[in-house]
Design an enzyme around this catalytic site. Structure first.
Site, PDB file in Angstrom:
ATOM      1  N   ASP A  12       0.895  -1.271   0.116  1.00 42.28           N
ATOM      2  CA  ASP A  12      -0.087  -0.022   0.128  1.00 42.28           C
ATOM      3  C   ASP A  12       1.048   1.372  -0.063  1.00 42.28           C
ATOM      4  O   ASP A  12       2.140   1.178   0.293  1.00 42.28           O
ATOM      5  CB  ASP A  12      -0.879  -0.200   1.352  1.00 42.28           C
ATOM      6  CG  ASP A  12      -1.731   1.173   1.486  1.00 42.28           C
ATOM      7  OD1 ASP A  12      -2.152   1.625   0.393  1.00 42.28           O
ATOM      8  OD2 ASP A  12      -1.760   1.912   2.320  1.00 42.28           O
ATOM      9  N   SER A  13       0.296   2.569  -0.196  1.00 44.94           N
ATOM     10  CA  SER A  13       1.156   3.674  -0.070  1.00 44.94           C
ATOM     11  C   SER A  13       1.574   3.944   1.391  1.00 44.94           C
ATOM     12  O   SER A  13       2.613   4.755   1.567  1.00 44.94           O
ATOM     13  CB  SER A  13       0.301   4.782  -0.644  1.00 44.94           C
ATOM     14  OG  SER A  13      -0.999   4.808   0.316  1.00 44.94           O
ATOM     15  N   CYS A  75      -4.227  -1.170  -1.854  1.00 40.97           N
ATOM     16  CA  CYS A  75      -4.558   0.246  -2.063  1.00 40.97           C
ATOM     17  C   CYS A  75      -5.519   0.458  -3.034  1.00 40.97           C
ATOM     18  O   CYS A  75      -5.388  -0.289  -4.049  1.00 40.97           O
ATOM     19  CB  CYS A  75      -3.079   0.820  -2.349  1.00 40.97           C
ATOM     20  SG  CYS A  75      -3.222   2.692  -2.776  1.00 40.97           S
ATOM     21  N   GLU A 154      -6.028   9.545   9.713  1.00 40.78           N
ATOM     22  CA  GLU A 154      -4.479   9.337  10.252  1.00 40.78           C
ATOM     23  C   GLU A 154      -4.228  10.350  11.569  1.00 40.78           C
ATOM     24  O   GLU A 154      -3.556   9.837  12.278  1.00 40.78           O
ATOM     25  CB  GLU A 154      -3.361  10.148   9.225  1.00 40.78           C
ATOM     26  CG  GLU A 154      -3.692   8.941   7.745  1.00 40.78           C
ATOM     27  CD  GLU A 154      -2.536   8.658   7.229  1.00 40.78           C
ATOM     28  OE1 GLU A 154      -1.440   9.521   7.260  1.00 40.78           O
ATOM     29  OE2 GLU A 154      -2.254   8.033   6.319  1.00 40.78           O
ATOM     30  N   CYS A 186     -11.652   3.110  -0.297  1.00 47.48           N
ATOM     31  CA  CYS A 186     -10.176   3.717   0.300  1.00 47.48           C
ATOM     32  C   CYS A 186      -9.957   2.850   1.519  1.00 47.48           C
ATOM     33  O   CYS A 186     -10.630   2.788   2.231  1.00 47.48           O
ATOM     34  CB  CYS A 186     -10.286   5.170   0.387  1.00 47.48           C
ATOM     35  SG  CYS A 186      -8.789   5.735   1.082  1.00 47.48           S
ATOM     36  N   HIS A 188      -8.466   3.970   4.244  1.00 41.00           N
ATOM     37  CA  HIS A 188      -8.689   4.406   5.409  1.00 41.00           C
ATOM     38  C   HIS A 188     -10.322   4.600   5.904  1.00 41.00           C
ATOM     39  O   HIS A 188     -10.549   4.881   6.980  1.00 41.00           O
ATOM     40  CB  HIS A 188      -8.332   5.727   5.181  1.00 41.00           C
ATOM     41  CG  HIS A 188      -6.832   6.022   5.323  1.00 41.00           C
ATOM     42  ND1 HIS A 188      -6.177   5.391   4.440  1.00 41.00           N
ATOM     43  CD2 HIS A 188      -5.979   6.724   6.141  1.00 41.00           C
ATOM     44  CE1 HIS A 188      -4.799   5.680   4.579  1.00 41.00           C
ATOM     45  NE2 HIS A 188      -4.724   6.197   5.436  1.00 41.00           N
TER      46      HIS A 188
HETATM   47  N1  DGL Z   1      -4.068   3.664   0.163  1.00 38.53           N
HETATM   48  C1  DGL Z   1      -4.892   4.990  -0.273  1.00 38.53           C
HETATM   49  C2  DGL Z   1      -6.136   4.156  -1.078  1.00 38.53           C
HETATM   50  O1  DGL Z   1      -6.822   3.126  -0.684  1.00 38.53           O
HETATM   51  C3  DGL Z   1      -5.308   5.963   0.278  1.00 38.53           C
HETATM   52  C4  DGL Z   1      -4.041   6.758   0.936  1.00 38.53           C
HETATM   53  C5  DGL Z   1      -3.289   7.352  -0.279  1.00 38.53           C
HETATM   54  O2  DGL Z   1      -3.831   8.374  -0.782  1.00 38.53           O
HETATM   55  O3  DGL Z   1      -2.150   7.052  -0.632  1.00 38.53           O
HETATM   56  O4  DGL Z   1      -6.588   4.754  -2.171  1.00 38.53           O
END
Ligand code: DGL
Length: 274
Positions: A12-13, A75, A154, A186, A188
């Site tokens: 993931d990012s 992600c 976050e 997403c 989060h």
């Molecule tokens: N992990 C990203 C997503 O699910 C959210 C956080 C980001 O923008 O890197 O889209």
């Protein structure tokens, strides 16, 4: 090492994909996992398709060094814009978060009106809409980017008046459209489930891509005969191995990651993707 004992790779990012890892651990507790958070390059959700795809390829190459048996693109943004490039470039079994979420939404909707919320890049890509319409062309989808949700989560402002007003501001138009299903597109957003449900009301079913993805990982491993065998040894069973990698300083990941994963993350290794 037998094929089935090889680890699952997840990227993931940053910390968001830990919501997917959490579900994988719950549903497949015997699997060894390697998690890579590309924290040096986050957020992905505001970046272009080309940039996110370049990072996704680098992340996959890194995880492939560990002889992973399956890759989870945990992600939504990377799944939305890079999955087909990854499928072309690499030959290992791949699971993204979009297909599973789209399938679940199609199953759940009764009135054929599905809302999709995610980052700007995910919503702009229309990836969820494509997947949903490929299964049932008559479903109407309405997308809404909610860029402020990621920083709120976050920051840990999960149940907070400010969060409630922001959720209302983004989601009231979707509610007015009369959707009966809302995809949390997403990583989060599962942490905001309570507030989102409160705003949307009990008539709207929320689809948690994290849980759906973990179920898809299980189905794919079962189909491939790659479910990790029972762990040997006396009780308590030998715990599955988990490794965490990040591409920037690990401090924030360690602190916040535990909240996303629901358990303490003790060792995080910093790596350089070059
Ligand atoms: N992990 C990203 C997503 O699910 C959210 C956080 C980001 O923008 O890197 O889209």
């Amino acid at each position: 090492m037998t094929n089935a004992k090889r680890p699952i790779g997840i990227f993931d990012s940053g910390i968001g994909g830990l919501t997917v890892l959490k579900e994988i651990i719950r549903i497949l507790p015997g699997e060894d996992t390697l998690y890579l958070g590309d924290t040096a390059h986050l957020p992905y959700g505001t970046k272009s398709e080309e940039t996110v795809t370049k990072y996704s390829i680098q992340n996959t190459r890194f995880l492939l060094q560990f002889n992973i048996k399956l890759l989870v693109v945990a992600c939504n943004t990377a799944s939305a814009v890079s999955l087909s490039a990854l499928r072309k470039e690499f030959s290992l079994p791949l699971v993204g978060v979009i297909e599973a979420g789209a399938r679940a939404a199609v199953k759940v909707t009764k009135n054929g009106k599905v809302g999709i919320i995610g980052t700007e890049t995910t919503v702009r890509s229309s990836a969820y809409t494509r997947e949903i319409k490929a299964i049932r062309a008559d479903i109407d989808t309405i997308g809404q980017a909610c860029p402020l949700f990621v920083p709120l989560v976050e920051e840990g402002w999960i149940q907070d008046d400010i969060t409630l007003s922001i959720v209302e501001r983004y989601l009231t138009p979707l509610k007015k459209e009369g959707i009966d299903t809302l995809v949390l597109g997403c990583t989060h957003y599962p942490l905001l489930k309570k507030t989102i449900q409160q705003v949307m009301g009990s008539g709207v079913t929320l689809i948690d891509s994290a849980e759906e993805t973990a179920l898809e990982v299980k189905a794919m491993l079962t189909q491939l005969g790659l479910i990790a065998p029972e762990r040997e040894g006396n009780l308590p069973a030998v715990a599955a191995a988990r490794r965490f990698f990040v591409t920037d300083v690990p401090l924030r990941f360690e602190e916040q990651g535990s909240r996303f994963l629901g358990e303490k993350i003790s060792t995080v290794e910093r790596i350089d993707l070059g």
